[in-house]
Design a protein around this motif. Structure first.
Motif, PDB file in Angstrom:
ATOM      1  N   HIS A  62      18.382 -39.294 -14.914  1.00 31.98           N
ATOM      2  CA  HIS A  62      18.868 -39.504 -16.278  1.00 31.98           C
ATOM      3  C   HIS A  62      20.366 -39.231 -16.361  1.00 31.98           C
ATOM      4  O   HIS A  62      20.846 -38.206 -15.851  1.00 31.98           O
ATOM      5  N   GLU A  63      21.076 -40.104 -17.032  1.00 27.89           N
ATOM      6  CA  GLU A  63      22.510 -39.898 -17.231  1.00 27.89           C
ATOM      7  C   GLU A  63      22.749 -38.781 -18.246  1.00 27.89           C
ATOM      8  O   GLU A  63      22.004 -38.642 -19.206  1.00 27.89           O
ATOM      9  N   PRO A  64      23.803 -37.997 -18.044  1.00 32.37           N
ATOM     10  CA  PRO A  64      24.154 -36.970 -19.040  1.00 32.37           C
ATOM     11  C   PRO A  64      24.473 -37.610 -20.390  1.00 32.37           C
ATOM     12  O   PRO A  64      25.053 -38.706 -20.450  1.00 32.37           O
ATOM     13  N   ASP A  65      24.069 -36.951 -21.434  1.00 28.85           N
ATOM     14  CA  ASP A  65      24.361 -37.417 -22.791  1.00 28.85           C
ATOM     15  C   ASP A  65      25.524 -36.586 -23.339  1.00 28.85           C
ATOM     16  O   ASP A  65      25.408 -35.386 -23.507  1.00 28.85           O
ATOM     17  N   ARG A  66      26.648 -37.237 -23.558  1.00 28.35           N
ATOM     18  CA  ARG A  66      27.857 -36.578 -24.055  1.00 28.35           C
ATOM     19  C   ARG A  66      28.203 -35.347 -23.202  1.00 28.35           C
ATOM     20  O   ARG A  66      28.211 -34.213 -23.685  1.00 28.35           O
ATOM     21  N   PRO A  67      28.485 -35.558 -21.913  1.00 25.23           N
ATOM     22  CA  PRO A  67      28.754 -34.425 -21.014  1.00 25.23           C
ATOM     23  C   PRO A  67      29.975 -33.610 -21.414  1.00 25.23           C
ATOM     24  O   PRO A  67      30.132 -32.481 -20.941  1.00 25.23           O
ATOM     25  N   GLU A  68      30.821 -34.167 -22.284  1.00 23.99           N
ATOM     26  CA  GLU A  68      31.974 -33.391 -22.749  1.00 23.99           C
ATOM     27  C   GLU A  68      31.554 -32.126 -23.496  1.00 23.99           C
ATOM     28  O   GLU A  68      32.349 -31.195 -23.653  1.00 23.99           O
ATOM     29  N   ARG A  69      30.310 -32.074 -23.920  1.00 26.57           N
ATOM     30  CA  ARG A  69      29.841 -30.858 -24.590  1.00 26.57           C
ATOM     31  C   ARG A  69      29.866 -29.645 -23.667  1.00 26.57           C
ATOM     32  O   ARG A  69      29.935 -28.503 -24.127  1.00 26.57           O
ATOM     33  N   LEU A  70      29.803 -29.900 -22.377  1.00 23.96           N
ATOM     34  CA  LEU A  70      29.829 -28.797 -21.417  1.00 23.96           C
ATOM     35  C   LEU A  70      31.167 -28.072 -21.401  1.00 23.96           C
ATOM     36  O   LEU A  70      31.278 -26.981 -20.832  1.00 23.96           O
ATOM     37  N   GLU A  71      32.182 -28.652 -22.004  1.00 20.36           N
ATOM     38  CA  GLU A  71      33.483 -27.988 -22.083  1.00 20.36           C
ATOM     39  C   GLU A  71      33.496 -26.876 -23.120  1.00 20.36           C
ATOM     40  O   GLU A  71      34.430 -26.071 -23.166  1.00 20.36           O
ATOM     41  N   HIS A  72      32.464 -26.820 -23.962  1.00 22.46           N
ATOM     42  CA  HIS A  72      32.399 -25.764 -24.970  1.00 22.46           C
ATOM     43  C   HIS A  72      32.252 -24.402 -24.287  1.00 22.46           C
ATOM     44  O   HIS A  72      31.551 -24.275 -23.271  1.00 22.46           O
ATOM     45  N   PRO A  73      32.885 -23.364 -24.804  1.00 25.89           N
ATOM     46  CA  PRO A  73      32.806 -22.035 -24.186  1.00 25.89           C
ATOM     47  C   PRO A  73      31.391 -21.506 -24.009  1.00 25.89           C
ATOM     48  O   PRO A  73      31.148 -20.666 -23.129  1.00 25.89           O
ATOM     49  N   VAL A  74      30.449 -21.987 -24.815  1.00 26.29           N
ATOM     50  CA  VAL A  74      29.064 -21.530 -24.675  1.00 26.29           C
ATOM     51  C   VAL A  74      28.558 -21.746 -23.252  1.00 26.29           C
ATOM     52  O   VAL A  74      27.834 -20.909 -22.695  1.00 26.29           O
TER      53      VAL A  74
END
Length: 469
Positions: free
Chosen positions: A410-422
């Motif tokens: 499965h392709e990542p969905d909006r992988p830019e979310r991983l840039e969040h400090p969480v």
């Protein structure tokens, strides 16, 4: 109060009349100490402009908001652990107001701990402060995980010493206000059916259709049933994907919009355990984690039975039988959302659900539920992060390889979310019972609310990280 331009009162339940509820008076509390003010939720309904004094006046003393007629205790029946109880109703709460939110949805302001009503059955109509704190935490955690849930709008400590048989007493008191999409329960329909009043059932069905499922045609009761089935399937699937156990899935705790509310003895799974229960009094595991789909389906059958006098039984049965397939579809979607990946099709999506559960099952207590979804959020994009993290030793072997293969399909969905400090943190935000008790102990022993508010701030960060567009 100075009315906000976005405040839109619309008290529609009150239009149904006195057959569905009773006008009541709120309790006169000795104190009103504001403990939680959810301005983010308040802003969606135009109440964020209230001063603290106005807030306490409306949500501690329950002076009616502009355009609202005053509180009403809703009437309903229900099955409690599958035993029918015709003596239910709002016994320690009421519907305080209804208003439109910024998406046009009709929302309720419902209370808990606001005093006695005709349905209190001898109880004091109060809420413990600990119970209020627990409900705020549950709602915040579920919202962060994308589960349809009521939101805790306000929590005010009320200065009474309450006696309770199942916890140390005397204990502190509070009144909670929740913002919820509806408080029309399955049990609300059960009551009108019990009274053999098809006219009341029909009026209630049209009320629910018009306000909460307007895409259903006027008079199409099986269509309304199908919409409620679909919403309930989505809710149940998201509970399971979140590792959440509601605890008390009685028919008076399920509503027509498929939104979770009224959190009592809830728990989150520490690790995969199908028989895990939340309520100490659920001695036979009726509402255990893996039995929640069964419990919701059973409750839906009771709703269908209540609608039989005003609808074709065959069409109602067909709508009810849609629960199983819809639940499976929603479970796939929920797991994909929790893992932050896109759908690849039914077969591949089901393989990911199956391999995720297999990994959790095989790992047992060594792998907690929430860390798996934290470590692998975003699929392949998180592989380096997960394999260097504190649980790396658990991510090996045939079962893990099958999970990783299914995930990486499965392709990542909006992988830019991983840039969040969480996601920079190695540990996720969990809501296990030990932490809940620690948060409460700080309040109870030292009136220290810092851990509680810090937890809410961290959960808000998780919500923003996972749901950002």
């Amino acid at each position: 109060m100075p009315t906000s331009p976005t405040y839109r009162p619309e008290p529609r339940f009150f239009d149904l009349g006195e057959d569905y509820g009773d006008a009541v008076l709120p309790a006169d509390f000795p104190e009103t100490r504001l403990r939680v003010r959810n301005d983010r939720a308040a802003a969606t309904v135009g109440l964020d402009t209230l001063t603290d004094a106005e807030w306490i006046a409306h949500f501690g003393r329950f002076e009616p908001l502009p355009g609202q007629p005053g509180p009403v205790a809703m009437r309903y029946h229900g099955h409690q652990f599958r035993t029918y109880n015709p003596d239910l109703g709002d016994g320690r709460g009421f519907l305080a107001a209804q208003l439109r939110d910024d998406q046009g949805r009709l929302l309720d302001l419902g209370t808990k701990g606001s005093g006695q009503t005709p349905w209190s059955r001898g109880a004091d109509g109060r809420l413990t402060l600990k119970g209020g704190v627990r409900e705020v935490l549950a709602a915040a955690m579920l919202e962060a995980q994308g589960v349809p849930t009521s939101r805790a709008l306000s929590l005010i400590e009320t200065g009474e010493a309450l006696e309770r048989g199942d916890e140390p007493s005397p204990t502190r008191s509070a009144v909670l206000v929740r913002l919820s999409h509806s408080h029309v329960r399955f049990g609300t329909f059960q009551r009108t059916a019990y009274l053999e009043r098809p006219d009341l059932t029909a009026a209630l069905a049209e009320h629910a259709r018009a306000l909460y499922h307007p895409s259903v045609a006027v008079g199409d009761v099986p269509g309304l049933m199908a919409a409620i089935v679909a919403a309930s399937a989505r809710l149940t699937a998201r509970w399971v994907a979140a590792g959440f156990v509601h605890g008390v899935l009685n028919t008076d705790n399920l509503n027509v919009t498929g939104e979770s509310f009224d959190y009592g003895p809830w728990r989150f799974l520490p690790h995969y355990e199908p028989g895990f229960t939340a309520a100490y009094f659920d001695q036979f595991g009726l509402y255990a984690f893996a039995r929640q789909p069964e419990a919701v389906f059973w409750a839906l059958t009771q709703l269908g039975g209540a609608l039989k006098p005003i609808a074709d039984v065959g069409a109602l049965t067909e709508a009810l039988n849609g629960f199983g397939p819809r639940y499976i579809t929603e479970l796939r979607a929920a797991f994909l959302e929790r893992l932050g990946v896109r759908s690849l099709g039914e077969a591949a999506d089901q393989r990911l659900v199956d391999t995720t559960l297999a990994l959790l099952r095989e790992s047992g207590e060594a792998l907690r539920w929430e860390p798996l979804f934290h470590d692998w959020f975003g699929g392949f994009s998180s592989s380096e992060r997960a394999l260097r993290g504190p649980r790396a030793r658990l991510y090996q072997g045939e079962t893990f390889d099958a999970f990783r293969f299914a995930l990486f399909e499965h392709e990542p969905d909006r992988p830019e979310r991983l840039e969040h400090p969480v996601f920079a943190g190695v540990e996720p935000e969990e809501m296990l019972i030990d932490e809940v008790e620690t948060i409460w102990a700080a309040i109870d022993r030292a009136d220290d609310w810092a851990p509680f508010h810090a937890k809410l701030e961290r959960l808000a960060a998780v919500r923003d990280a996972r749901q950002q567009v």
